[in-house]
Design a protein around this motif. Structure first.
Motif, PDB file in Angstrom:
ATOM      1  N   SER A   3       0.847  -1.189   0.000  1.00 38.64           N
ATOM      2  CA  SER A   3       0.000   0.000   0.000  1.00 38.64           C
ATOM      3  C   SER A   3       0.889   1.248   0.000  1.00 38.64           C
ATOM      4  CB  SER A   3      -0.898   0.000   1.240  1.00 38.64           C
ATOM      5  OG  SER A   3      -0.122   0.191   2.394  1.00 38.64           O
ATOM      6  N   PRO A   4       0.343   2.385  -0.400  1.00 40.27           N
ATOM      7  CA  PRO A   4       1.121   3.626  -0.382  1.00 40.27           C
ATOM      8  C   PRO A   4       1.627   3.979   1.022  1.00 40.27           C
ATOM      9  CG  PRO A   4      -0.860   3.918  -1.697  1.00 40.27           C
ATOM     10  CD  PRO A   4      -0.956   2.574  -1.034  1.00 40.27           C
ATOM     11  N   ALA A   5       0.839   3.631   2.052  1.00 45.33           N
ATOM     12  CA  ALA A   5       1.268   3.925   3.420  1.00 45.33           C
ATOM     13  C   ALA A   5       2.511   3.111   3.777  1.00 45.33           C
ATOM     14  CB  ALA A   5       0.140   3.627   4.404  1.00 45.33           C
ATOM     15  N   THR A   6       2.561   1.858   3.320  1.00 45.45           N
ATOM     16  CA  THR A   6       3.713   1.006   3.602  1.00 45.45           C
ATOM     17  C   THR A   6       4.949   1.534   2.891  1.00 45.45           C
ATOM     18  OG1 THR A   6       2.228  -0.888   3.763  1.00 45.45           O
ATOM     19  CG2 THR A   6       4.566  -1.355   3.511  1.00 45.45           C
ATOM     20  N   VAL A   7       4.783   1.972   1.661  1.00 43.14           N
ATOM     21  CA  VAL A   7       5.904   2.523   0.905  1.00 43.14           C
ATOM     22  C   VAL A   7       6.410   3.795   1.577  1.00 43.14           C
ATOM     23  CG1 VAL A   7       6.588   3.540  -1.298  1.00 43.14           C
ATOM     24  CG2 VAL A   7       5.179   1.483  -1.258  1.00 43.14           C
ATOM     25  N   GLY A   8       5.506   4.646   2.025  1.00 39.68           N
ATOM     26  CA  GLY A   8       5.898   5.877   2.705  1.00 39.68           C
ATOM     27  C   GLY A   8       6.626   5.593   4.007  1.00 39.68           C
ATOM     28  N   ALA A   9       6.144   4.616   4.763  1.00 39.37           N
ATOM     29  CA  ALA A   9       6.801   4.245   6.020  1.00 39.37           C
ATOM     30  C   ALA A   9       8.177   3.662   5.753  1.00 39.37           C
ATOM     31  CB  ALA A   9       5.933   3.251   6.787  1.00 39.37           C
ATOM     32  N   SER A  10       8.284   2.903   4.676  1.00 39.54           N
ATOM     33  CA  SER A  10       9.574   2.323   4.322  1.00 39.54           C
ATOM     34  C   SER A  10      10.570   3.421   3.962  1.00 39.54           C
ATOM     35  CB  SER A  10       9.408   1.359   3.155  1.00 39.54           C
ATOM     36  OG  SER A  10      10.646   0.885   2.724  1.00 39.54           O
ATOM     37  N   ARG A  11      10.138   4.407   3.214  1.00 35.09           N
ATOM     38  CA  ARG A  11      11.007   5.527   2.850  1.00 35.09           C
ATOM     39  C   ARG A  11      11.422   6.318   4.089  1.00 35.09           C
ATOM     40  NH1 ARG A  11       7.607   7.452  -2.297  1.00 35.09           N
ATOM     41  NH2 ARG A  11       8.288   5.825  -3.717  1.00 35.09           N
ATOM     42  N   ASP A  12      10.473   6.520   5.017  1.00 28.81           N
ATOM     43  CA  ASP A  12      10.805   7.225   6.256  1.00 28.81           C
ATOM     44  C   ASP A  12      11.833   6.446   7.064  1.00 28.81           C
ATOM     45  OD1 ASP A  12       9.052   9.224   5.583  1.00 28.81           O
ATOM     46  OD2 ASP A  12       7.428   8.509   6.880  1.00 28.81           O
ATOM     47  N   GLY A  13      11.697   5.134   7.083  1.00 31.99           N
ATOM     48  CA  GLY A  13      12.652   4.298   7.809  1.00 31.99           C
ATOM     49  C   GLY A  13      14.038   4.360   7.191  1.00 31.99           C
ATOM     50  N   VAL A  14      14.102   4.356   5.880  1.00 31.82           N
ATOM     51  CA  VAL A  14      15.389   4.447   5.185  1.00 31.82           C
ATOM     52  C   VAL A  14      16.020   5.817   5.449  1.00 31.82           C
ATOM     53  CG1 VAL A  14      16.477   4.549   2.907  1.00 31.82           C
ATOM     54  CG2 VAL A  14      14.817   2.751   3.422  1.00 31.82           C
ATOM     55  N   ALA A  15      15.217   6.857   5.402  1.00 29.76           N
ATOM     56  CA  ALA A  15      15.734   8.200   5.668  1.00 29.76           C
ATOM     57  C   ALA A  15      16.243   8.306   7.107  1.00 29.76           C
ATOM     58  CB  ALA A  15      14.661   9.252   5.405  1.00 29.76           C
ATOM     59  N   ALA A  16      15.501   7.726   8.047  1.00 26.30           N
ATOM     60  CA  ALA A  16      15.932   7.759   9.451  1.00 26.30           C
ATOM     61  C   ALA A  16      17.220   6.969   9.644  1.00 26.30           C
ATOM     62  CB  ALA A  16      14.831   7.192  10.345  1.00 26.30           C
ATOM     63  N   ALA A  17      17.345   5.825   8.988  1.00 27.71           N
ATOM     64  CA  ALA A  17      18.558   5.011   9.097  1.00 27.71           C
ATOM     65  C   ALA A  17      19.755   5.755   8.505  1.00 27.71           C
ATOM     66  CB  ALA A  17      18.367   3.672   8.399  1.00 27.71           C
ATOM     67  N   ARG A  18      19.557   6.436   7.386  1.00 25.98           N
ATOM     68  CA  ARG A  18      20.653   7.205   6.788  1.00 25.98           C
ATOM     69  C   ARG A  18      21.067   8.360   7.683  1.00 25.98           C
ATOM     70  NH1 ARG A  18      18.654   7.212   0.545  1.00 25.98           N
ATOM     71  NH2 ARG A  18      19.403   5.111   0.080  1.00 25.98           N
ATOM     72  N   HIS A  19      20.090   9.019   8.287  1.00 28.52           N
ATOM     73  CA  HIS A  19      20.399  10.124   9.194  1.00 28.52           C
ATOM     74  C   HIS A  19      21.174   9.613  10.409  1.00 28.52           C
ATOM     75  CE1 HIS A  19      19.963  13.953  11.215  1.00 28.52           C
ATOM     76  NE2 HIS A  19      19.494  13.316  12.280  1.00 28.52           N
ATOM     77  N   LEU A  20      20.750   8.490  10.972  1.00 26.69           N
ATOM     78  CA  LEU A  20      21.439   7.907  12.120  1.00 26.69           C
ATOM     79  C   LEU A  20      22.860   7.491  11.755  1.00 26.69           C
ATOM     80  CD1 LEU A  20      21.377   6.908  15.051  1.00 26.69           C
ATOM     81  CD2 LEU A  20      20.500   4.731  14.181  1.00 26.69           C
ATOM     82  N   ALA A  21      23.046   6.887  10.596  1.00 24.65           N
ATOM     83  CA  ALA A  21      24.379   6.473  10.154  1.00 24.65           C
ATOM     84  C   ALA A  21      25.289   7.686   9.955  1.00 24.65           C
ATOM     85  CB  ALA A  21      24.283   5.669   8.863  1.00 24.65           C
ATOM     86  N   SER A  22      24.759   8.747   9.404  1.00 27.07           N
ATOM     87  CA  SER A  22      25.535   9.969   9.213  1.00 27.07           C
ATOM     88  C   SER A  22      25.921  10.572  10.559  1.00 27.07           C
ATOM     89  CB  SER A  22      24.723  10.970   8.400  1.00 27.07           C
ATOM     90  OG  SER A  22      25.373  12.206   8.327  1.00 27.07           O
ATOM     91  N   TRP A  23      24.971  10.611  11.483  1.00 19.84           N
ATOM     92  CA  TRP A  23      25.228  11.162  12.808  1.00 19.84           C
ATOM     93  C   TRP A  23      26.283  10.344  13.549  1.00 19.84           C
ATOM     94  CZ3 TRP A  23      24.521   9.501  17.884  1.00 19.84           C
ATOM     95  CH2 TRP A  23      24.560  10.504  18.856  1.00 19.84           C
ATOM     96  N   LEU A  24      26.163   9.011  13.503  1.00 23.52           N
ATOM     97  CA  LEU A  24      27.139   8.144  14.164  1.00 23.52           C
ATOM     98  C   LEU A  24      28.513   8.259  13.510  1.00 23.52           C
ATOM     99  CD1 LEU A  24      25.103   4.896  14.875  1.00 23.52           C
ATOM    100  CD2 LEU A  24      25.997   6.525  16.541  1.00 23.52           C
ATOM    101  N   GLY A  25      28.550   8.343  12.198  1.00 17.14           N
ATOM    102  CA  GLY A  25      29.818   8.477  11.491  1.00 17.14           C
ATOM    103  C   GLY A  25      30.545   9.751  11.886  1.00 17.14           C
ATOM    104  N   LEU A  26      29.807  10.841  12.025  1.00  7.17           N
ATOM    105  CA  LEU A  26      30.417  12.099  12.443  1.00  7.17           C
ATOM    106  C   LEU A  26      30.953  11.984  13.859  1.00  7.17           C
ATOM    107  CD1 LEU A  26      31.044  15.103  12.000  1.00  7.17           C
ATOM    108  CD2 LEU A  26      28.766  15.592  12.900  1.00  7.17           C
ATOM    109  N   ARG A  27      30.169  11.402  14.761  1.00  3.85           N
ATOM    110  CA  ARG A  27      30.606  11.279  16.158  1.00  3.85           C
ATOM    111  C   ARG A  27      31.829  10.375  16.271  1.00  3.85           C
ATOM    112  NH1 ARG A  27      27.531  14.601  15.386  1.00  3.85           N
ATOM    113  NH2 ARG A  27      26.020  15.515  16.759  1.00  3.85           N
ATOM    114  N   LEU A  28      31.848   9.277  15.553  1.00  5.14           N
ATOM    115  CA  LEU A  28      33.004   8.388  15.590  1.00  5.14           C
ATOM    116  C   LEU A  28      34.232   9.076  15.010  1.00  5.14           C
ATOM    117  CD1 LEU A  28      31.412   4.963  14.619  1.00  5.14           C
ATOM    118  CD2 LEU A  28      32.280   5.664  16.854  1.00  5.14           C
ATOM    119  N   GLY A  29      34.033   9.844  13.953  1.00  6.76           N
ATOM    120  CA  GLY A  29      35.138  10.592  13.367  1.00  6.76           C
ATOM    121  C   GLY A  29      35.687  11.633  14.320  1.00  6.76           C
ATOM    122  N   LEU A  30      34.802  12.288  15.070  1.00  7.47           N
ATOM    123  CA  LEU A  30      35.246  13.276  16.045  1.00  7.47           C
ATOM    124  C   LEU A  30      35.978  12.625  17.206  1.00  7.47           C
ATOM    125  CD1 LEU A  30      32.153  15.656  16.155  1.00  7.47           C
ATOM    126  CD2 LEU A  30      34.385  16.117  15.143  1.00  7.47           C
TER     127      LEU A  30
END
Length: 91
Positions: A3-30
């Motif tokens: 359903s469109p709701a499932t696709v939207g939730a999946s995209r939100d999850g991918v965006a959240a995972a990318r944001h978390l990975a970016s945030w963790l990568g910066l902190r580990l680099g620091l």
């Protein structure tokens, strides 16, 4: 079928995972730069163990030993700090 709701939730999850990975990568680099710098200082101060002789087997090389290695690793990992400083100056 999805359903469109499932696709939207999946995209939100991918965006959240990318944001978390970016945030963790910066902190580990620091964290890497000061960690390696502290390791270099501690090794220089208390590093008279037999293992240091193995690492210093560079036959008179300027880069032989653990202290120069930690300093180089600290310099190579300083990109996160430089990025943070440039972003703050740009504001």
């Amino acid at each position: 079928m999805t359903s469109p709701a499932t696709v939207g939730a999946s995209r939100d999850g991918v965006a959240a995972a990318r944001h978390l990975a970016s945030w963790l990568g910066l902190r580990l680099g620091l964290a890497a730069t000061p960690t390696f710098a502290i390791m270099a200082v501690l090794t220089a101060m208390i590093g008279d163990s037999p293992a240091d002789m193995l690492c210093a087997a560079g036959h008179g090389s300027l880069l032989g030993g653990m202290v120069p290695m930690y300093l180089l690793m600290s310099a190579f990992h300083s990109a996160a700090w430089l990025k943070l400083i440039s972003e703050r100056r740009g504001r």
